[in-house]
Scaffold this motif. Structure first.
Motif, short mmCIF file in Angstrom:
data_model
loop_
_atom_site.label_atom_id
_atom_site.label_comp_id
_atom_site.label_asym_id
_atom_site.label_seq_id
_atom_site.Cartn_x
_atom_site.Cartn_y
_atom_site.Cartn_z
N ILE A 1 1.18 6.75 -6.70
CA ILE A 1 -0.07 7.26 -7.28
C ILE A 1 -0.59 8.44 -6.49
CG2 ILE A 1 -2.46 6.69 -7.72
CD1 ILE A 1 -1.64 4.03 -8.63
N LEU B 1 -5.10 -1.16 -1.80
CA LEU B 1 -4.29 -1.09 -3.02
C LEU B 1 -5.15 -0.76 -4.22
CD1 LEU B 1 -1.25 -2.43 -3.36
CD2 LEU B 1 -2.51 -3.91 -4.82
N THR B 2 -6.26 -1.50 -4.38
CA THR B 2 -7.11 -1.23 -5.53
C THR B 2 -7.87 0.07 -5.35
OG1 THR B 2 -8.76 -2.66 -4.54
CG2 THR B 2 -7.36 -3.62 -6.20
N ILE C 1 -6.85 2.84 -3.99
CA ILE C 1 -6.02 4.00 -4.33
C ILE C 1 -6.04 4.22 -5.84
CG2 ILE C 1 -3.66 4.85 -4.38
CD1 ILE C 1 -3.21 3.52 -1.71
N VAL C 2 -5.94 3.10 -6.60
CA VAL C 2 -5.90 3.24 -8.06
C VAL C 2 -7.24 3.77 -8.57
CG1 VAL C 2 -5.45 2.04 -10.19
CG2 VAL C 2 -4.23 1.40 -8.17
N ILE C 3 -8.35 3.23 -8.00
CA ILE C 3 -9.67 3.72 -8.41
C ILE C 3 -9.82 5.19 -8.01
CG2 ILE C 3 -12.14 3.48 -8.00
CD1 ILE C 3 -11.91 0.63 -8.14
N VAL D 1 0.84 -1.19 0.00
CA VAL D 1 0.00 0.00 0.00
C VAL D 1 0.87 1.25 0.00
CG1 VAL D 1 -1.87 1.17 1.17
CG2 VAL D 1 -1.70 -1.28 1.30
N THR E 1 2.03 1.99 -3.48
CA THR E 1 0.97 2.53 -4.32
C THR E 1 0.68 3.97 -3.96
OG1 THR E 1 0.05 0.33 -4.02
CG2 THR E 1 -1.23 1.86 -5.29
N PHE F 1 -0.15 -2.71 -10.28
CA PHE F 1 -0.61 -1.33 -10.16
C PHE F 1 0.55 -0.39 -9.86
CE2 PHE F 1 -4.30 -3.94 -9.07
CZ PHE F 1 -5.12 -3.52 -10.10
N LEU G 1 -10.96 1.30 -14.07
CA LEU G 1 -9.88 2.18 -14.48
C LEU G 1 -9.94 2.44 -15.98
CD1 LEU G 1 -7.54 3.58 -13.15
CD2 LEU G 1 -6.09 1.74 -13.91
N GLU H 1 -11.97 -4.00 -11.13
CA GLU H 1 -11.27 -2.77 -10.84
C GLU H 1 -10.52 -2.26 -12.07
OE1 GLU H 1 -7.71 -2.53 -9.77
OE2 GLU H 1 -7.99 -0.43 -9.29
#
Lengths: 86, 123, 229
Positions: free
Chosen positions: A61, B86-87, B89-91, A54, A57, C131, C71, C67
């Motif tokens: 990001i 994790l997912t 944050i990307v979304i 995490v 990321t 990711f 995106l 997901e």
């Protein structure tokens, strides 16, 4: 109180300070940079909480790409304003 | 209060971040600043979720040479919140990008970024 | 003013709710049952040392497929909103970066790309994955945009990479349905030696595809925001 707790307290104070600056600063660019700083500190707390995936990321990001997109968007809205004034 | 667990500190910081972000979203008139508030709320929620997955004294959930497989059950933190965040944050980046695209579009058409000038879509 | 008071009241009530949660929270001493199963059985079942990757790609693989779709839709929406019209106007040449920056970026760009690829290929062994690797690749493109304002991405190539990897992701998932226990089951390929680069069945393949897809999508999103500067 051991060193880790102290470090966490300091970083969390940094997060809250960054967030308050992000909502209260007059300049939009400074606000976006402060929000990016908040994300970067949050990435450090994820490392402390043993979640390195995490943290990676969030650092790449949350504080990298997201800040860049914000700055590009601000640049676009500004550029058109300047053209209008010319 | 003799000791302050690490995850309690980060949990309360996450909630504080949500409140600050919500304040920014509700009080500010500039659309880009509202989106900044939204991304602060996002970060706060992620911090809360990661804090809820923390196990006292836990290490990262990677079972290799340094973590024995037999004792892994008591030594690693919960991998599920990490995977979800994790997912998320990307979304979150995707949502932020779409919102900013709309903001740029609003600016192109109305030549303003103030939410008060967008009252024509209000019912 | 009344509006401001209402906002303060709302936030105060929310803070009361949050305070209740924080006050009743106590740090966990042991894993929840589902997590205990993943930690205890995961390495034997899936052969991936990094359990976060195991959860993202295998145990909750369908969520990750959804997901990636979200995106993709976000990138599509950004392209739709910013792709044409607004960016057509030529605003004159932007200020070029200095010679030093340009030369440095020419050397750094391939290294940054390589680092992104390293992150997603080793996603099942070390922290990182598709990711994160994709985000590093997009950051490399960002570096390129900052140093060379006139640079254009090859959209045909990127959309080919993007759609091919998305398509292959679903194909690999279907392979799991045919050769192993279910859709996106990683045991369609042999698990191999625990901790080796080519191990854990289809997990490295899926994460590589996700990395390429995310890298291409985020690069295009960043380029759309840059516009024709």
């Amino acid at each position: 109180m051991d060193a880790m707790t102290l470090l966490t307290l300091l970083i969390c104070a940094g997060i809250l300070f960054g967030a308050i600056s992000a909502v209260s600063m007059g300049n939009v660019v400074s606000a976006v940079i402060a929000a990016g700083l908040t994300s970067l500190f949050a990435a450090v707390t994820y490392v402390i909480l043993s979640a390195p995936d995490v943290a990676m990321t969030e650092a790449s990001i949350g504080s990298g790409l997201s800040t860049a997109i914000f700055l590009y968007a601000i640049n676009r809205t500004r550029r058109q304003e300047r053209e209008k004034n010319d | 209060m003799t000791e302050l667990p690490l995850s309690t500190i980060t949990l309360s910081t996450g909630f504080g971040l949500m409140l600050i972000g919500m304040w920014g979203m509700l009080v500010r008139k500039n659309i880009i600043r509202m989106i900044v508030g939204f991304s602060l709320i996002d970060t706060g929620i992620h911090m809360i979720m990661v804090s809820l997955g923390y196990i006292r004294g836990g290490t990262a959930p990677i079972i290799d040479g340094s973590v024995d497989r037999a004792t892994a059950l008591t030594r690693v933190v919960d991998p599920i919140p990490s995977a979800l965040v994790l997912t998320a944050i990307v979304i979150g980046l995707g949502i932020t990008a779409v919102m900013l695209a709309y903001a740029v579009q609003i600016h192109t058409h109305k030549e303003t970024l103030s939410i008060e000038d967008c009252s024509d879509s209000k019912w | 003013m009344a509006k401001r008071l209402l906002i303060i009241l709302t936030l105060f009530l929310l803070a009361l709710m949050f305070w209740d949660v924080v006050a009743s929270y106590s740090e966990k001493q042991q894993l929840a049952p589902v997590a205990a199963h993943y930690v205890g059985q995961g390495p034997d079942e899936l052969g991936a040392p990094n359990l976060v990757t195991a959860v993202v790609v295998a145990y909750r693989g369908l969520d990750t497929l959804g997901e990636v779709t979200v995106l993709f839709l976000a990138a599509l929406a950004v392209g739709l909103l910013l792709g044409t019209g607004a960016s057509e106007r030529n605003t004159g040449p932007a200020n070029p970066a200095s010679e030093i920056v340009e030369t440095a970026v020419e050397y750094l760009f391939p290294i940054a790309l390589l680092f992104g690829v390293y992150i997603f290929i080793n996603g099942h062994l070390s922290p990182g994955g598709g990711f994160q690797g994709g985000a590093v690749i997009a950051s490399a493109s960002l570096l390129l945009f900052l140093a060379l304002p006139g640079v254009r991405l090859r959209h045909a190539l990127l959309s080919a990479i993007e759609s091919l990897s998305g398509f292959s992701y679903v194909l690999v998932g279907l392979l799991g349905l045919v050769l192993a226990g279910g859709f996106l089951d990683n045991r369609a390929l042999p698990l191999g030696d625990y901790g080796a680069l080519f191990s854990a069945g289809t997990i490295p393949i899926i994460y590589t595809l996700i990395g390429l897809k995310v890298g291409a999508e985020l690069s295009v999103v960043v380029e759309r925001f840059r516009g024709n500067a």
